[in-house]
Scaffold this motif. Structure first.
Motif, PDB file in Angstrom:
ATOM      1  N   UNK A  91     -20.172 -24.931  -4.352  1.00 24.21           N
ATOM      2  CA  UNK A  91     -21.124 -25.957  -4.749  1.00 24.21           C
ATOM      3  C   UNK A  91     -22.412 -25.233  -5.132  1.00 24.21           C
ATOM      4  N   UNK A  92     -22.941 -25.544  -6.318  1.00 22.31           N
ATOM      5  CA  UNK A  92     -24.167 -24.899  -6.782  1.00 22.31           C
ATOM      6  C   UNK A  92     -25.205 -25.954  -7.162  1.00 22.31           C
ATOM      7  N   UNK A 134     -14.943 -31.062   4.735  1.00 16.72           N
ATOM      8  CA  UNK A 134     -14.522 -30.351   3.534  1.00 16.72           C
ATOM      9  C   UNK A 134     -14.220 -28.895   3.841  1.00 16.72           C
ATOM     10  N   UNK A 135     -13.463 -28.263   2.932  1.00 16.26           N
ATOM     11  CA  UNK A 135     -13.065 -26.866   3.103  1.00 16.26           C
ATOM     12  C   UNK A 135     -13.600 -26.017   1.960  1.00 16.26           C
ATOM     13  N   UNK A 136     -14.038 -24.820   2.322  1.00 18.32           N
ATOM     14  CA  UNK A 136     -14.442 -23.819   1.332  1.00 18.32           C
ATOM     15  C   UNK A 136     -13.619 -22.567   1.607  1.00 18.32           C
ATOM     16  N   UNK A 137     -12.749 -22.222   0.684  1.00 15.76           N
ATOM     17  CA  UNK A 137     -11.869 -21.071   0.843  1.00 15.76           C
ATOM     18  C   UNK A 137     -12.307 -20.013  -0.156  1.00 15.76           C
ATOM     19  N   UNK A 138     -12.854 -18.904   0.359  1.00 10.99           N
ATOM     20  CA  UNK A 138     -13.455 -17.875  -0.491  1.00 10.99           C
ATOM     21  C   UNK A 138     -14.527 -18.481  -1.396  1.00 10.99           C
ATOM     22  N   UNK A 139     -15.268 -19.422  -0.861  1.00  6.63           N
ATOM     23  CA  UNK A 139     -16.355 -20.053  -1.591  1.00  6.63           C
ATOM     24  C   UNK A 139     -17.461 -20.423  -0.628  1.00  6.63           C
ATOM     25  N   UNK A 140     -18.424 -21.213  -1.104  1.00  2.00           N
ATOM     26  CA  UNK A 140     -19.519 -21.615  -0.250  1.00  2.00           C
ATOM     27  C   UNK A 140     -20.488 -22.501  -0.998  1.00  2.00           C
ATOM     28  N   UNK A 141     -21.751 -22.438  -0.609  1.00  2.00           N
ATOM     29  CA  UNK A 141     -22.810 -23.218  -1.226  1.00  2.00           C
ATOM     30  C   UNK A 141     -23.909 -22.263  -1.659  1.00  2.00           C
ATOM     31  N   UNK A 142     -24.306 -22.369  -2.930  1.00  2.00           N
ATOM     32  CA  UNK A 142     -25.328 -21.491  -3.495  1.00  2.00           C
ATOM     33  C   UNK A 142     -26.378 -22.375  -4.139  1.00  2.00           C
ATOM     34  N   UNK A 198     -13.656 -11.986   2.233  1.00  2.00           N
ATOM     35  CA  UNK A 198     -14.704 -11.031   1.864  1.00  2.00           C
ATOM     36  C   UNK A 198     -15.754 -11.015   2.969  1.00  2.00           C
ATOM     37  N   UNK A 199     -15.702 -10.005   3.807  1.00  2.00           N
ATOM     38  CA  UNK A 199     -16.567  -9.961   4.990  1.00  2.00           C
ATOM     39  C   UNK A 199     -18.016  -9.612   4.668  1.00  2.00           C
ATOM     40  N   UNK A 200     -18.337  -9.354   3.386  1.00  2.00           N
ATOM     41  CA  UNK A 200     -19.724  -9.073   3.005  1.00  2.00           C
ATOM     42  C   UNK A 200     -20.470 -10.330   2.569  1.00  2.00           C
ATOM     43  N   UNK A 201     -19.780 -11.462   2.460  1.00  2.00           N
ATOM     44  CA  UNK A 201     -20.382 -12.652   1.877  1.00  2.00           C
ATOM     45  C   UNK A 201     -21.204 -13.456   2.886  1.00  2.00           C
ATOM     46  N   UNK A 202     -22.193 -14.157   2.358  1.00  2.00           N
ATOM     47  CA  UNK A 202     -22.922 -15.174   3.100  1.00  2.00           C
ATOM     48  C   UNK A 202     -22.404 -16.529   2.650  1.00  2.00           C
ATOM     49  N   UNK A 203     -22.040 -17.390   3.583  1.00  2.00           N
ATOM     50  CA  UNK A 203     -21.402 -18.665   3.231  1.00  2.00           C
ATOM     51  C   UNK A 203     -22.346 -19.594   2.468  1.00  2.00           C
ATOM     52  N   UNK A 204     -23.589 -19.703   2.945  1.00  2.00           N
ATOM     53  CA  UNK A 204     -24.548 -20.616   2.327  1.00  2.00           C
ATOM     54  C   UNK A 204     -25.756 -19.790   1.894  1.00  2.00           C
ATOM     55  N   UNK A 205     -25.852 -19.567   0.598  1.00  2.00           N
ATOM     56  CA  UNK A 205     -26.854 -18.675   0.029  1.00  2.00           C
ATOM     57  C   UNK A 205     -27.961 -19.501  -0.618  1.00  2.00           C
ATOM     58  N   UNK A 206     -29.128 -19.488   0.001  1.00  2.00           N
ATOM     59  CA  UNK A 206     -30.235 -20.326  -0.456  1.00  2.00           C
ATOM     60  C   UNK A 206     -31.437 -19.453  -0.790  1.00  2.00           C
ATOM     61  N   UNK A 207     -32.214 -19.909  -1.785  1.00  2.00           N
ATOM     62  CA  UNK A 207     -33.388 -19.140  -2.192  1.00  2.00           C
ATOM     63  C   UNK A 207     -34.470 -20.083  -2.690  1.00  2.00           C
ATOM     64  N   UNK A 208     -35.650 -19.525  -2.943  1.00  2.00           N
ATOM     65  CA  UNK A 208     -36.759 -20.265  -3.540  1.00  2.00           C
ATOM     66  C   UNK A 208     -37.110 -21.517  -2.739  1.00  2.00           C
ATOM     67  N   UNK A 249     -31.072 -19.064   4.952  1.00  2.00           N
ATOM     68  CA  UNK A 249     -32.267 -19.893   5.069  1.00  2.00           C
ATOM     69  C   UNK A 249     -32.054 -21.232   5.763  1.00  2.00           C
ATOM     70  N   UNK A 250     -30.813 -21.658   5.978  1.00  2.00           N
ATOM     71  CA  UNK A 250     -30.573 -22.985   6.543  1.00  2.00           C
ATOM     72  C   UNK A 250     -30.945 -23.041   8.019  1.00  2.00           C
ATOM     73  N   UNK A 251     -31.222 -24.263   8.489  1.00  2.00           N
ATOM     74  CA  UNK A 251     -31.511 -24.489   9.897  1.00  2.00           C
ATOM     75  C   UNK A 251     -30.212 -24.755  10.644  1.00  2.00           C
ATOM     76  N   UNK A 252     -29.995 -24.051  11.741  1.00  2.00           N
ATOM     77  CA  UNK A 252     -28.771 -24.203  12.523  1.00  2.00           C
ATOM     78  C   UNK A 252     -28.946 -25.286  13.579  1.00  2.00           C
TER      79      UNK A 252
END
Length: 468
Positions: free
Chosen positions: A379-380, A394-402, A421-431, A452-455
């Protein structure tokens, strides 16, 4: 038959009976036969197997049927006079069936036209090589200036159009079209093959239904649409349904624009650029059990035009993309165009590419993703400061939210993220994306959950992907 056995007690006559010695075409014979049936209150004009050269023929009475010996057996060969092979204005219960029409020599128009007719139609009719239109239902009367009448409950079944040559120029229309306020038109088990123009069209024609229709282009990608519906008139409740329909090889598989209220059930788009394109600015599109296969070529570099692409509200259930080469976009209007109506990406949806839900504050103001699967896609969003996102179950398989900047985003209630991919961040947020919260979600195999998300509560993370 289209209306039961209403014509069984009426006379049945053969075209051969009305053919006079010395006549080289069958136009005069058809005119005389139809006039005779009209005087008798209706009946059936039959054509045996063979070829019959004739010009345009008007069906001047109600309750008249034109009956051939079958597609490919009875051929009406159009002469070089412009007009429709068979047409009727303001008539009821006119039926054309079991014949083929070749319009190759006709300079304009084509096969069949019903203007202001009721309970009429065609069954098992094939029309080829029409110049600028093939099967037409309108309120506009043919050859009658601006005169109109109500068209209602007309049906076309098992009909075929192939080889239509023109579209829009000099009045060209779609091979199958209900237009101009024609109401409750039904196209059932009809096919279009290699025609110029949008194959099936509902143009301000409330209540149009397409069932088991196929639009097929075998010569690369047609620049037109397999199925299209439009209507900007404010005084028309323009509803259209496509059920079990398929588009193959078009720039747009299914297109909706303006004020149309569209439903797609059990549909499929294959080898199309846009599988579904919604240029709707007011009413919701509802799509259930739809597959887009091998679509998106040419859209790889775009953010605001996608395989599934919408500018207004949609509800998707069991919608799938397979082998796609471009993303999906729920924000295909730039410049801040938007709607306050919610977009729902619901149970059974599965995407193999990214889905843009907002771009420069365009698209729906609220996006709910409930029970969907993103397999290799994300999801972008970008600059969705007026957009809210809710993701659950919902499921994210080798994906996430950007994303970058969003009004509010919440990932919760049974959502699961897994990756190899163990180098990935699941939810990548910026700005300045600090208003995203995560709770009751599972993350497996990622380097980290989010930057950046709140846990919240109930967030579970394992560094190694667990067996499913």
């Amino acid at each position: 038959m289209l209306w039961g056995s209403a014509t069984l007690a009426l006379p049945v006559v053969s075209i051969l009976k009305y053919k006079k010695n010395g006549e080289t075409e069958y136009t005069p014979a058809a005119v005389r036969a139809i006039a005779d049936l009209k005087r008798q209150g209706g009946g059936t004009l039959t054509y045996p197997a063979g070829q019959f050269v004739q010009g345009p023929v008007e069906i001047t009475g109600s309750g008249i049927s034109i009956q051939g010996a079958g597609i490919g057996r009875t051929f009406l060969i159009r002469n070089s006079q412009r007009g429709y092979a068979l047409w009727a204005n303001r008539k009821q219960r006119v039926l054309i069936r079991d014949l083929s029409i070749d319009c190759d020599k006709s300079p304009i128009e084509g096969g069949i036209y019903f203007g202001g007719c009721t309970a009429s139609g065609a069954d098992r009719v094939s029309v080829q090589n029409a110049d600028a239109s093939t099967f037409v239902v309108e309120n506009q009367l043919f050859n009658a200036g601006d005169e109109k009448a109500v068209s209602d409950r007309n049906v076309f079944r098992n009909c075929r159009a192939s080889g239509q040559k023109r579209y829009h120029e000099v009045g060209g229309k779609s091979p199958f079209i209900a237009g101009g306020y024609a109401r409750n038109t039904r196209f059932e088990s009809c096919t279009v093959t290699d025609c110029v123009g949008d194959a099936f069209d509902s143009d301000n024609a409330p209540g149009t239904v397409f069932v088991r229709c196929v639009a097929r282009n075998t010569k690369g990608i047609s620049p037109y649409a397999g199925f299209w519906s439009e209507g900007e008139q404010t005084d028309s409740d323009h509803r259209v349904m496509w059920s079990n329909c398929k588009a193959i090889g078009y720039r747009v598989g299914f297109g909706v624009s303006e004020r149309v209220k569209a439903t797609i059930q059990n549909g499929e788009a294959e080898n199309c650029v846009n599988a579904v394109k919604g240029l709707h600015y007011q009413y919701r599109i509802v799509i259930t059990n739809f597959t887009a296969r091998n679509c998106g070529k040419g859209l790889e570099a775009t953010d605001t035009d996608g395989v599934l692409t919408f500018s207004g509200p949609v509800t998707l259930t069991k919608v799938r993309t397979l082998n796609t080469v471009a993303r999906n976009s729920f924000s295909n209007y730039g410049g801040g165009t938007s709607t306050n109506e919610e977009t729902i990406i619901g149970p059974g949806c599965e995407f193999d590419r990214d889905a843009y839900i907002s771009y420069e504050n365009s698209g729906s103001r609220r996006i709910t993703v409930d029970g969907a699967t993103f397999r290799g896609g994300n999801i972008r969003y970008y600059n969705g400061q007026l957009t809210e996102l809710l993701v659950k179950n919902s499921q994210f398989i080798n994906g996430g939210i950007v994303g970058a900047r969003i009004k509010q985003s919440r990932i919760t209630a049974g959502s699961r993220f897994t990756t190899t991919d163990s180098t990935k961040t699941a939810i990548q947020l910026s700005l300045d994306s600090y208003n995203t919260t995560i709770d009751n979600a599972t993350f497996e195999g990622y380097n980290r959950v989010s930057n950046n998300a709140k846990m919240g509560t109930g967030v579970r993370q394992t560094n190694r992907r667990q067996p499913r």
